[in-house]
Design a protein around this motif. Structure first.
Motif, PDB file in Angstrom:
ATOM      1  N   ASP A  38      -6.095  12.827  -7.274  1.00  0.00           N
ATOM      2  CA  ASP A  38      -5.504  12.312  -8.504  1.00  0.00           C
ATOM      3  C   ASP A  38      -5.892  10.868  -8.780  1.00  0.00           C
ATOM      4  N   LEU A  39      -6.427  10.187  -7.757  1.00  0.00           N
ATOM      5  CA  LEU A  39      -6.848   8.796  -7.931  1.00  0.00           C
ATOM      6  C   LEU A  39      -8.307   8.784  -8.373  1.00  0.00           C
ATOM      7  N   SER A  40      -8.525   9.078  -9.626  1.00  0.00           N
ATOM      8  CA  SER A  40      -9.885   9.228 -10.130  1.00  0.00           C
ATOM      9  C   SER A  40     -10.123   8.295 -11.303  1.00  0.00           C
ATOM     10  N   ARG A  41     -11.386   7.961 -11.487  1.00  0.00           N
ATOM     11  CA  ARG A  41     -11.760   7.143 -12.635  1.00  0.00           C
ATOM     12  C   ARG A  41     -11.778   8.014 -13.881  1.00  0.00           C
ATOM     13  N   THR A  58      -6.180  16.988  11.496  1.00  0.00           N
ATOM     14  CA  THR A  58      -4.768  16.892  11.131  1.00  0.00           C
ATOM     15  C   THR A  58      -4.322  15.480  10.785  1.00  0.00           C
ATOM     16  N   ASN A  59      -3.470  15.424   9.759  1.00  0.00           N
ATOM     17  CA  ASN A  59      -2.742  14.204   9.384  1.00  0.00           C
ATOM     18  C   ASN A  59      -3.634  13.048   8.953  1.00  0.00           C
ATOM     19  N   CYS A  60      -4.789  13.365   8.403  1.00  0.00           N
ATOM     20  CA  CYS A  60      -5.648  12.324   7.831  1.00  0.00           C
ATOM     21  C   CYS A  60      -5.261  12.079   6.369  1.00  0.00           C
ATOM     22  N   THR A  61      -5.516  10.850   5.921  1.00  0.00           N
ATOM     23  CA  THR A  61      -5.353  10.516   4.509  1.00  0.00           C
ATOM     24  C   THR A  61      -6.706  10.122   3.954  1.00  0.00           C
ATOM     25  N   ILE A  62      -7.109  10.794   2.887  1.00  0.00           N
ATOM     26  CA  ILE A  62      -8.391  10.538   2.246  1.00  0.00           C
ATOM     27  C   ILE A  62      -8.106  10.099   0.816  1.00  0.00           C
ATOM     28  N   ARG A  63      -8.429   8.845   0.503  1.00  0.00           N
ATOM     29  CA  ARG A  63      -8.177   8.347  -0.846  1.00  0.00           C
ATOM     30  C   ARG A  63      -9.347   7.499  -1.309  1.00  0.00           C
ATOM     31  N   PRO A  64      -9.780   7.674  -2.554  1.00  0.00           N
ATOM     32  CA  PRO A  64     -10.917   6.915  -3.067  1.00  0.00           C
ATOM     33  C   PRO A  64     -10.640   5.413  -3.054  1.00  0.00           C
ATOM     34  N   PRO A  65     -11.692   4.605  -2.910  1.00  0.00           N
ATOM     35  CA  PRO A  65     -11.496   3.147  -2.930  1.00  0.00           C
ATOM     36  C   PRO A  65     -11.114   2.661  -4.321  1.00  0.00           C
ATOM     37  N   MET A  66     -10.407   1.531  -4.343  1.00  0.00           N
ATOM     38  CA  MET A  66      -9.891   1.008  -5.601  1.00  0.00           C
ATOM     39  C   MET A  66     -10.021  -0.508  -5.617  1.00  0.00           C
ATOM     40  N   GLY A 115      -6.732  -6.580 -14.665  1.00  0.00           N
ATOM     41  CA  GLY A 115      -5.353  -6.120 -14.566  1.00  0.00           C
ATOM     42  C   GLY A 115      -5.183  -4.623 -14.436  1.00  0.00           C
ATOM     43  N   HIS A 116      -6.292  -3.879 -14.345  1.00  0.00           N
ATOM     44  CA  HIS A 116      -6.208  -2.419 -14.230  1.00  0.00           C
ATOM     45  C   HIS A 116      -6.780  -1.964 -12.894  1.00  0.00           C
ATOM     46  N   MET A 117      -6.164  -0.929 -12.331  1.00  0.00           N
ATOM     47  CA  MET A 117      -6.697  -0.331 -11.101  1.00  0.00           C
ATOM     48  C   MET A 117      -7.837   0.616 -11.460  1.00  0.00           C
ATOM     49  N   ILE A 118      -8.986   0.385 -10.840  1.00  0.00           N
ATOM     50  CA  ILE A 118     -10.147   1.237 -11.086  1.00  0.00           C
ATOM     51  C   ILE A 118     -10.521   1.918  -9.781  1.00  0.00           C
ATOM     52  N   PHE A 119     -10.560   3.249  -9.810  1.00  0.00           N
ATOM     53  CA  PHE A 119     -10.910   4.025  -8.621  1.00  0.00           C
ATOM     54  C   PHE A 119     -12.377   4.439  -8.696  1.00  0.00           C
ATOM     55  N   TYR A 120     -13.020   4.479  -7.529  1.00  0.00           N
ATOM     56  CA  TYR A 120     -14.437   4.811  -7.444  1.00  0.00           C
ATOM     57  C   TYR A 120     -14.609   6.108  -6.650  1.00  0.00           C
ATOM     58  N   PRO A 121     -15.541   6.965  -7.055  1.00  0.00           N
ATOM     59  CA  PRO A 121     -15.707   8.253  -6.365  1.00  0.00           C
ATOM     60  C   PRO A 121     -16.077   8.075  -4.895  1.00  0.00           C
ATOM     61  N   VAL A 180      -9.554   3.746  10.923  1.00  0.00           N
ATOM     62  CA  VAL A 180      -9.313   3.296   9.555  1.00  0.00           C
ATOM     63  C   VAL A 180     -10.647   2.844   8.970  1.00  0.00           C
ATOM     64  N   LEU A 181     -11.056   3.487   7.892  1.00  0.00           N
ATOM     65  CA  LEU A 181     -12.263   3.094   7.177  1.00  0.00           C
ATOM     66  C   LEU A 181     -11.815   2.498   5.851  1.00  0.00           C
ATOM     67  N   SER A 182     -11.915   1.186   5.754  1.00  0.00           N
ATOM     68  CA  SER A 182     -11.338   0.438   4.635  1.00  0.00           C
ATOM     69  C   SER A 182     -12.136   0.631   3.349  1.00  0.00           C
ATOM     70  N   PRO A 183     -11.545   0.255   2.208  1.00  0.00           N
ATOM     71  CA  PRO A 183     -12.200   0.490   0.920  1.00  0.00           C
ATOM     72  C   PRO A 183     -13.609  -0.088   0.833  1.00  0.00           C
ATOM     73  N   PHE A 184     -14.483   0.723   0.260  1.00  0.00           N
ATOM     74  CA  PHE A 184     -15.864   0.373  -0.067  1.00  0.00           C
ATOM     75  C   PHE A 184     -16.773   0.199   1.147  1.00  0.00           C
ATOM     76  N   CYS A 185     -16.310   0.535   2.347  1.00  0.00           N
ATOM     77  CA  CYS A 185     -17.247   0.533   3.468  1.00  0.00           C
ATOM     78  C   CYS A 185     -18.189   1.735   3.321  1.00  0.00           C
ATOM     79  N   VAL A 186     -19.370   1.617   3.925  1.00  0.00           N
ATOM     80  CA  VAL A 186     -20.393   2.651   3.840  1.00  0.00           C
ATOM     81  C   VAL A 186     -20.856   2.994   5.243  1.00  0.00           C
ATOM     82  N   VAL A 187     -20.822   4.278   5.587  1.00  0.00           N
ATOM     83  CA  VAL A 187     -21.281   4.741   6.898  1.00  0.00           C
ATOM     84  C   VAL A 187     -22.531   5.586   6.684  1.00  0.00           C
TER      85      VAL A 187
END
Length: 205
Positions: free
Chosen positions: A54-57, A84-92, A97-103, A134-141
């Motif tokens: 639901d956190l989509s651009r 189990t019990n992982c959280t996957i959410r797009p970076p933001m 003043g607006h939250m922008i989410f990235y694929p 924890v893989l923080s927002p906008f990191c690239v592996v």
């Protein structure tokens, strides 16, 4: 990538719902914004996983009056496993003043260990992520990396191909070595880190 798939009738009484492309999704997972999540086939979403599609651009309305539509928020390749019990959410990030989410893009044969929190921009193929990472927002592996358990990768950090990473914050502590993750993936063969995860996917009922 496949479109959101219909559920197969044969899995109505099992732990996992199996789609027509072979994805296995636990009935105890929490998936928001299903229309914005793409699974490549033969991937597994285990119990307690939270996928924030639901956190989509959203595209802006045009002068012609087209409706506002959402883009794909999370894309997962083939034969990947989210434990189990992982959280996957797009970076933001916040812009004007607006939250922008990235694929978010997750490649093929990626294993994400239990209790991990993932907000990367990209995870390439044949990556093994240990538990409680924890893989923080906008990191690239990049491809064929091994993230050891309890690692915290800072925002915007880029992990080169073939790296072994550990620490809080993460540091590159070695290389996986030639031949890491190789395996035929044949019938009866056990899955290996960084290798073909189809044997592991088949073993999950």
């Amino acid at each position: 990538m496949s479109r959101p798939a219909a559920v197969s009738r044969r899995s109505t009484k099992t732990e996992y719902i199996e789609t027509d492309t072979g994805n296995k999704i636990s009935r105890r997972s929490h998936i928001e914004g299903k229309q914005n999540i793409m699974l490549g086939g033969k991937s597994v979403i285990m119990a307690g996983v939270c996928l924030r599609g639901d956190l989509s651009r959203k595209t802006e309305k045009t002068a012609e009056g087209e409706k506002e539509t959402s883009q794909t928020a999370i894309s997962v390749g083939r034969a990947s496993v989210i434990a189990t019990n992982c959280t996957i959410r797009p970076p933001m990030r916040i812009s004007r003043g607006h939250m922008i989410f990235y694929p978010m893009r997750i490649g093929d044969n990626v294993f994400i260990g239990p209790n991990s929190h993932i907000s990367s921009l990209t995870i390439s193929s044949h990556v093994h992520i240990g538990a409680n990472s924890v893989l923080s927002p906008f990191c690239v592996v990049k491809e064929q990396c091994k993230i050891l358990p309890d690692t915290v990768i800072p925002p915007h950090m880029i992990i080169p191909p073939g790296s072994v990473v550990a620490g809080r914050p993460a540091q590159i502590v070695g290389e996986v070595g030639e031949g890491w993750g190789q395996g035929g993936g044949g019938e009866g063969e056990e899955w290996v880190e960084g290798g073909d995860l189809r044997p592991l996917v088949r073993s999950i009922k």
